[in-house]
Design a protein around this motif. Structure first.
Motif, PDB file in Angstrom:
ATOM      1  N   ILE A  32       0.843  -1.206   0.000  1.00  0.00           N
ATOM      2  CA  ILE A  32       0.000   0.000   0.000  1.00  0.00           C
ATOM      3  C   ILE A  32       0.876   1.253   0.000  1.00  0.00           C
ATOM      4  O   ILE A  32       0.613   2.206  -0.753  1.00  0.00           O
ATOM      5  CB  ILE A  32      -0.942  -0.004   1.227  1.00  0.00           C
ATOM      6  N   LEU A  33       1.909   1.250   0.840  1.00  0.00           N
ATOM      7  CA  LEU A  33       2.787   2.432   0.924  1.00  0.00           C
ATOM      8  C   LEU A  33       3.421   2.733  -0.431  1.00  0.00           C
ATOM      9  O   LEU A  33       3.438   3.881  -0.886  1.00  0.00           O
ATOM     10  CB  LEU A  33       3.886   2.201   1.963  1.00  0.00           C
ATOM     11  N   ILE A  34       3.950   1.694  -1.077  1.00  0.00           N
ATOM     12  CA  ILE A  34       4.611   1.920  -2.372  1.00  0.00           C
ATOM     13  C   ILE A  34       3.578   2.297  -3.438  1.00  0.00           C
ATOM     14  O   ILE A  34       3.745   3.289  -4.164  1.00  0.00           O
ATOM     15  CB  ILE A  34       5.393   0.663  -2.814  1.00  0.00           C
ATOM     16  N   GLY A  35       2.503   1.520  -3.520  1.00  0.00           N
ATOM     17  CA  GLY A  35       1.502   1.757  -4.560  1.00  0.00           C
ATOM     18  C   GLY A  35       0.831   3.107  -4.412  1.00  0.00           C
ATOM     19  O   GLY A  35       0.763   3.898  -5.377  1.00  0.00           O
ATOM     20  N   LEU A  36       0.344   3.389  -3.217  1.00  0.00           N
ATOM     21  CA  LEU A  36      -0.334   4.681  -3.021  1.00  0.00           C
ATOM     22  C   LEU A  36       0.658   5.839  -3.092  1.00  0.00           C
ATOM     23  O   LEU A  36       0.288   6.943  -3.503  1.00  0.00           O
ATOM     24  CB  LEU A  36      -1.077   4.703  -1.688  1.00  0.00           C
ATOM     25  N   GLY A  37       1.896   5.591  -2.699  1.00  0.00           N
ATOM     26  CA  GLY A  37       2.930   6.632  -2.826  1.00  0.00           C
ATOM     27  C   GLY A  37       3.084   7.037  -4.285  1.00  0.00           C
ATOM     28  O   GLY A  37       3.131   8.227  -4.613  1.00  0.00           O
ATOM     29  N   ILE A  38       3.149   6.040  -5.158  1.00  0.00           N
ATOM     30  CA  ILE A  38       3.274   6.328  -6.601  1.00  0.00           C
ATOM     31  C   ILE A  38       2.040   7.093  -7.094  1.00  0.00           C
ATOM     32  O   ILE A  38       2.158   8.097  -7.806  1.00  0.00           O
ATOM     33  CB  ILE A  38       3.440   5.007  -7.395  1.00  0.00           C
ATOM     34  N   VAL A  39       0.859   6.617  -6.706  1.00  0.00           N
ATOM     35  CA  VAL A  39      -0.383   7.271  -7.164  1.00  0.00           C
ATOM     36  C   VAL A  39      -0.443   8.712  -6.638  1.00  0.00           C
ATOM     37  O   VAL A  39      -0.827   9.634  -7.367  1.00  0.00           O
ATOM     38  CB  VAL A  39      -1.625   6.460  -6.710  1.00  0.00           C
ATOM     39  N   ALA A  40      -0.035   8.902  -5.386  1.00  0.00           N
ATOM     40  CA  ALA A  40      -0.077  10.251  -4.800  1.00  0.00           C
ATOM     41  C   ALA A  40       0.875  11.189  -5.541  1.00  0.00           C
ATOM     42  O   ALA A  40       0.507  12.330  -5.860  1.00  0.00           O
ATOM     43  CB  ALA A  40       0.279  10.179  -3.309  1.00  0.00           C
ATOM     44  N   LEU A  81       4.860  -9.520  -2.908  1.00  0.00           N
ATOM     45  CA  LEU A  81       4.969  -8.074  -2.678  1.00  0.00           C
ATOM     46  C   LEU A  81       4.756  -7.323  -4.000  1.00  0.00           C
ATOM     47  O   LEU A  81       4.049  -6.307  -4.041  1.00  0.00           O
ATOM     48  CB  LEU A  81       6.352  -7.732  -2.096  1.00  0.00           C
ATOM     49  N   TYR A  82       5.335  -7.847  -5.075  1.00  0.00           N
ATOM     50  CA  TYR A  82       5.219  -7.166  -6.360  1.00  0.00           C
ATOM     51  C   TYR A  82       3.772  -7.193  -6.878  1.00  0.00           C
ATOM     52  O   TYR A  82       3.266  -6.201  -7.388  1.00  0.00           O
ATOM     53  CB  TYR A  82       6.161  -7.796  -7.398  1.00  0.00           C
ATOM     54  N   VAL A  83       3.112  -8.340  -6.728  1.00  0.00           N
ATOM     55  CA  VAL A  83       1.748  -8.402  -7.271  1.00  0.00           C
ATOM     56  C   VAL A  83       0.802  -7.532  -6.449  1.00  0.00           C
ATOM     57  O   VAL A  83      -0.095  -6.884  -6.999  1.00  0.00           O
ATOM     58  CB  VAL A  83       1.237  -9.858  -7.380  1.00  0.00           C
ATOM     59  N   LYS A  84       1.012  -7.478  -5.143  1.00  0.00           N
ATOM     60  CA  LYS A  84       0.140  -6.629  -4.315  1.00  0.00           C
ATOM     61  C   LYS A  84       0.351  -5.157  -4.658  1.00  0.00           C
ATOM     62  O   LYS A  84      -0.612  -4.385  -4.719  1.00  0.00           O
ATOM     63  CB  LYS A  84       0.419  -6.888  -2.831  1.00  0.00           C
ATOM     64  N   THR A  85       1.609  -4.766  -4.880  1.00  0.00           N
ATOM     65  CA  THR A  85       1.879  -3.380  -5.280  1.00  0.00           C
ATOM     66  C   THR A  85       1.186  -3.102  -6.619  1.00  0.00           C
ATOM     67  O   THR A  85       0.567  -2.041  -6.802  1.00  0.00           O
ATOM     68  CB  THR A  85       3.401  -3.157  -5.411  1.00  0.00           C
TER      69      THR A  85
END
Lengths: 457, 78
Positions: free
Chosen positions: A21-29, A152-156
């Motif tokens: 969530i931190l990595i994915g939402l960080g990118i989106v943000a 981890l990669y698929v969840k991101t």
């Protein structure tokens, strides 16, 4: 990682889902902030070009190598931060991830060839096959597994996928996905459970096998094995059955759907219903999405395949794992405790939240964020402005994470080390697979076919 | 006991009765992955779905550790 012995209790660590969530939402943000300021994340979200002549690839590399280098540094920083937080060492992560990135680039290049579809060289399938081949022939140092963390990669990637799925689509298609997935999950579980019990297996083992085939594969198996207190040796056997069938289905489902010329949305829904693991299903759905516009007779877009799969698998099946675990724990404690020993497991309603796959929250939040940002656009402006500057770059970064995942799955699937399934567990699981695939096909094609074929249109 | 009380007791074990501090209970993710071959291929011991499960070396079972048994032995304090 250090080996543990009896009494080894892992200290507090943020779970992998939160890191995704931190990595994915960080990118989106960051993408959202740049978009609001008239800029874009496009520079970082570089991809190898579609090509006919290999000179196009070398030309792209000569021009864009600083972008690839920056992207590699970004992914290494993000994922090594997460993996260090999970307890892995940077000196193991860095060489493994460097190899992973180089391989992902090469796989991407092959997948972007204009003849790739003709020869079934879809990037997810190549990544998986190449990984399996390496892991089961020459092999790589075991310490490199620190960087080959497919989950981890698929969840991101799924969190990033949320940014490309409008909230209205989740609201409209989610209930149908939940209905279809629930029908298939319950039927598949009951078939595997009763087949396993009929074949003489312990009921805790039968329940572990059942959820492995019905809910979310290996993740469901470990969740329910712990909740019902299954024997230690039952879980690796279930894992072997799931991995065997999940990998087979990555190749079988897209090829079967292609032979039937199913629209991408329908194929995605079928894969979402009948695959056993998120990563395996995304590989199959992305491979099938790659046929859109390239194989005559296959209607729909590549995104429809992924969106239908994600709605079905993640929203329809994964999020209910905590409830399955608690219900089966209650049954195990009250009905299967013949010897009067609780064996360390007991029902606990708090597990509904504790076991909830938190990355789904990231998927939903990314969808909310991007939907809010783009709500004022007309469809034409959405495609022209939002897709080009906000959603497109996030989608391309997502594609990288999925390739990292598929190659990692292959590299960590060492067939020699898998537990032998034995005939009875494999037979029970396979009966469930047959029912699941047929029922999933009927529901996706005949019952809800018009819904999935026009998903998002 | 009221029905609500019985449901609460069935679904919310009392604190302090679990296996977390038991010598035989192992929850470390790397250790679990090493002992469950194939787990890291399509899932992970670091996933939320595992909750706080661990391997009980006394009963040789994967358990959620919510119910302490007669074999409980306090782990040595560091």
């Amino acid at each position: 990682m250090t080996d543990g012995v009896g009494g080894k209790v892992g200290g507090f660590r943020l779970k992998e889902d939160w890191w995704a969530i931190l990595i994915g939402l960080g990118i989106v943000a960051v993408a959202a902030v740049l978009f609001l300021n008239g800029s874009s994340l496009r520079w970082l979200a570089v991809l190898p070009p579609r090509w006919k002549e290999f000179a196009q690839v070398t030309g792209d590399l000569a021009e864009n190598w600083p972008r690839y280098l920056a992207q590699f540094a970004f992914w290494l920083a993000a994922f090594s931060g997460a993996l260090r937080g999970l307890g892995y060492r940077f000196r193991d992560i860095a060489p493994a991830f460097s190899l992973l990135y180089l391989a992902a680039y090469a796989i991407f290049v092959v997948g972007q060839w204009d003849k790739a579809v003709t020869y079934n060289l879809e990037a997810p399938l190549i990544a998986l096959f190449a990984g399996l081949l390496i892991a089961n022939t020459v092999g790589l140092p075991r310490r490199f597994d620190a960087g080959f963390r497919g989950e981890l990669y698929v969840k991101t990637g799924i969190v990033l996928l949320g940014a490309t799925v409008p909230l209205s689509l989740i609201a409209l298609a989610g209930p149908v996905a939940i209905l279809q997935a629930s029908i298939v999950s319950i039927v598949t579980f009951l078939v595997i459970f009763f087949a396993a019990v009929k074949l003489g297996l312990d009921r805790r083992f039968a329940a572990t096998l059942g959820v492995g085939g019905a809910v979310c594969g290996v993740s469901a198996a470990i969740a329910v094995a712990g909740a019902v207190g299954a024997k230690k040796e039952d879980t690796p056997i279930t894992i072997s059955a799931v991995v065997l069938w999940a990998i087979a289905m990555i190749f079988i489902l897209p090829l079967a759907a292609k032979a039937l010329l199913l629209p991408t949305g329908i194929a995605g829904a079928w894969i979402g219903t009948s695959e056993f693991a998120d990563a395996a299903g995304i590989a199959a759905a992305q491979a099938y999405g790659g046929y859109a516009g390239k194989v005559a007779g296959i209607a729909g877009t590549s995104e429809q395949a992924l969106q239908a799969f994600t709605l079905m698998k993640v929203v329809g099946r994964d999020v209910w794992i905590g409830i399955w675990a608690v219900v089966l724990a209650v049954i195990a404690t009250t009905r299967w405790n013949e010897d009067g020993e609780a064996k360390g497991s007991a029902p606990d309603a708090r597990e509904i939240w504790r076991r909830f796959p938190k990355f789904v929250l990231g998927f939903l939040f990314a969808s909310v964020l991007v939907s809010a940002l783009t709500a004022q656009y007309s469809l034409a402006d959405y495609n022209k402005i939002a897709v080009a500057k906000l959603i497109g770059p996030v989608k391309d970064l997502r594609t990288w994470t999925f390739i990292f995942c598929f190659f990692s799955i292959g590299l960590t699937t060492r067939l020699r080390e898998m537990a032998k399934t034995g005939r009875r567990p494999l037979a029970a699981f396979s009966i469930g697979v047959a029912v699941n695939v047929v029922l999933g096909f009927v529901l996706s094609v005949y019952v809800f076919g018009s819904h999935w074929a026009t998903l998002g249109q | 006991m009221s029905l609500l009380g019985r449901i609460r007791d069935a679904l919310l074990p009392r604190s302090g009765e679990g296996c977390a501090s038991c010598l035989h209970f192992c929850t470390e993710a790397g250790w679990i992955e090493a002992h469950l071959p194939g787990l890291s291929s399509l899932s992970s011991a670091h996933a939320s779905v595992r909750g706080e499960d661990g391997l009980c070396l006394s009963h040789n079972r994967l358990i959620n550790g919510r119910r302490r048994c007669a074999n409980y032995e306090a782990a040595h304090k560091a």
